[in-house]
Design a protein around this motif. Sequence first.
Motif, short mmCIF file in Angstrom:
data_model
loop_
_atom_site.label_atom_id
_atom_site.label_comp_id
_atom_site.label_asym_id
_atom_site.label_seq_id
_atom_site.Cartn_x
_atom_site.Cartn_y
_atom_site.Cartn_z
N GLN A 37 0.82 -1.19 -0.01
CA GLN A 37 0.15 0.03 0.07
C GLN A 37 0.86 1.24 -0.09
O GLN A 37 1.94 1.31 0.70
N LYS A 38 0.50 2.29 -0.67
CA LYS A 38 1.08 3.31 -0.80
C LYS A 38 0.19 4.51 0.23
O LYS A 38 -0.79 4.55 -0.16
N TYR A 46 5.85 3.25 1.51
CA TYR A 46 4.96 1.69 1.08
C TYR A 46 5.00 1.21 2.20
O TYR A 46 6.12 0.66 2.69
N ASP A 47 3.73 0.25 2.43
CA ASP A 47 3.66 -0.74 3.30
C ASP A 47 3.55 -1.89 2.77
O ASP A 47 2.53 -2.31 2.16
N PHE A 48 4.47 -2.67 2.91
CA PHE A 48 4.62 -4.13 2.31
C PHE A 48 4.36 -5.02 3.42
O PHE A 48 4.65 -4.97 4.63
N ARG A 49 3.25 -5.69 2.96
CA ARG A 49 2.49 -6.89 4.07
C ARG A 49 2.39 -8.12 3.36
O ARG A 49 2.31 -8.32 2.27
N LEU A 50 2.88 -9.04 4.13
CA LEU A 50 2.70 -10.76 3.76
C LEU A 50 1.86 -11.27 4.58
O LEU A 50 2.14 -11.20 6.09
N GLU A 51 0.90 -12.21 4.15
CA GLU A 51 0.09 -13.05 4.67
C GLU A 51 0.99 -14.04 5.65
O GLU A 51 1.90 -14.90 4.94
N ALA A 60 7.23 -0.93 6.83
CA ALA A 60 7.27 0.26 6.19
C ALA A 60 8.47 0.63 5.33
O ALA A 60 9.55 0.50 5.97
N VAL A 61 8.20 0.96 4.05
CA VAL A 61 9.46 0.96 3.38
C VAL A 61 9.59 2.43 2.53
O VAL A 61 8.77 2.82 1.75
N PRO A 62 10.32 3.10 3.28
CA PRO A 62 10.24 4.79 3.06
C PRO A 62 10.40 4.92 1.34
O PRO A 62 9.80 6.00 0.84
N LYS A 63 11.29 4.38 0.68
CA LYS A 63 11.42 4.57 -0.65
C LYS A 63 10.85 3.62 -1.52
O LYS A 63 10.81 3.80 -2.85
N GLY A 64 10.18 2.47 -1.09
CA GLY A 64 9.39 1.82 -1.81
C GLY A 64 10.06 0.56 -2.32
O GLY A 64 11.51 0.67 -2.36
N PRO A 65 9.54 -0.35 -2.87
CA PRO A 65 10.24 -1.61 -3.52
C PRO A 65 11.21 -1.22 -4.52
O PRO A 65 10.81 -0.18 -5.29
N ASP A 71 19.79 -2.33 -5.46
CA ASP A 71 19.23 -1.44 -4.49
C ASP A 71 18.87 -2.20 -3.28
O ASP A 71 18.42 -3.39 -3.31
N LYS A 72 19.15 -1.67 -2.07
CA LYS A 72 18.81 -2.25 -0.77
C LYS A 72 17.69 -1.45 0.12
O LYS A 72 18.03 -0.12 0.27
N ARG A 73 16.52 -1.76 0.17
CA ARG A 73 15.48 -0.53 0.69
C ARG A 73 15.16 -1.00 2.14
O ARG A 73 14.82 -2.07 2.31
N LEU A 74 15.75 -0.15 2.80
CA LEU A 74 15.20 -0.24 4.28
C LEU A 74 13.65 -0.40 4.45
O LEU A 74 12.81 0.13 3.75
N ALA A 75 13.50 -1.24 5.18
CA ALA A 75 12.05 -1.77 5.61
C ALA A 75 12.08 -1.85 6.98
O ALA A 75 12.47 -2.76 7.52
N VAL A 76 11.23 -1.06 7.62
CA VAL A 76 11.20 -1.01 9.11
C VAL A 76 9.70 -1.87 9.63
O VAL A 76 8.83 -1.48 9.04
#
Length: 181
Positions: A37-38, A46-51, A60-65, A71-76
């Motif tokens: 979700q953006k 961008y909120d990256f969610r896995l069932e 929460a991925v500030p720069k998005g995938p 690229d290494k994208r920070l995901a909190v």
Amino acid sequence: MKKPLKAYSEKRNLKESKEPAAKVRKKAKGELIFVVQKHAATRLHYDFRLEMDGVLKSWAVPKGPSMNPADKRLAVQVEDHPFDYKDFEGIIPKGYGAGAVIIWDQGTYELEASKNALHLELHGKKLKGAFTLVCFRENQWLLMKKEDEYASKEDVTKKDRSVVSKRKLETLVAEFKRQKK
Ligand code: MN
């Protein structure tokens, strides 16, 4: 044991917000789903969610995938969200996460977990192929594309419409601003 989704319901006023109730899904039937979700909150991310286990594990991925393996994208990692959150698109009113949300991508995924890492095969509309999420510190992860036929240097975040409504986030942001008046 901690009640599932406790943090989720504690953070928000679910009487005011149209976000889904804190309900755990019974048992996964068939394939696992993922959603991105953006979210135009205080800061765009961008909120990256896995069932997983009836809830959506969330980052929460500030720069998005990115589809670029360089690229290494920070995901909190943030609190688990209810499964039904996968369909949420709209406005979060004043309070936690206030702002607009679109469903930027969705699909199914396959998972292989190893120590401190999740190896994912995503079957989305925008995100496809192999990705890795690696935990390097408490709640701090890196989201990376793996080399495969889907890897690309094109900026996937330029595909900026909802995969459900085809709306752009900016349209909902304008709606949010009108509601605030
Ligand atoms: Mn968010």
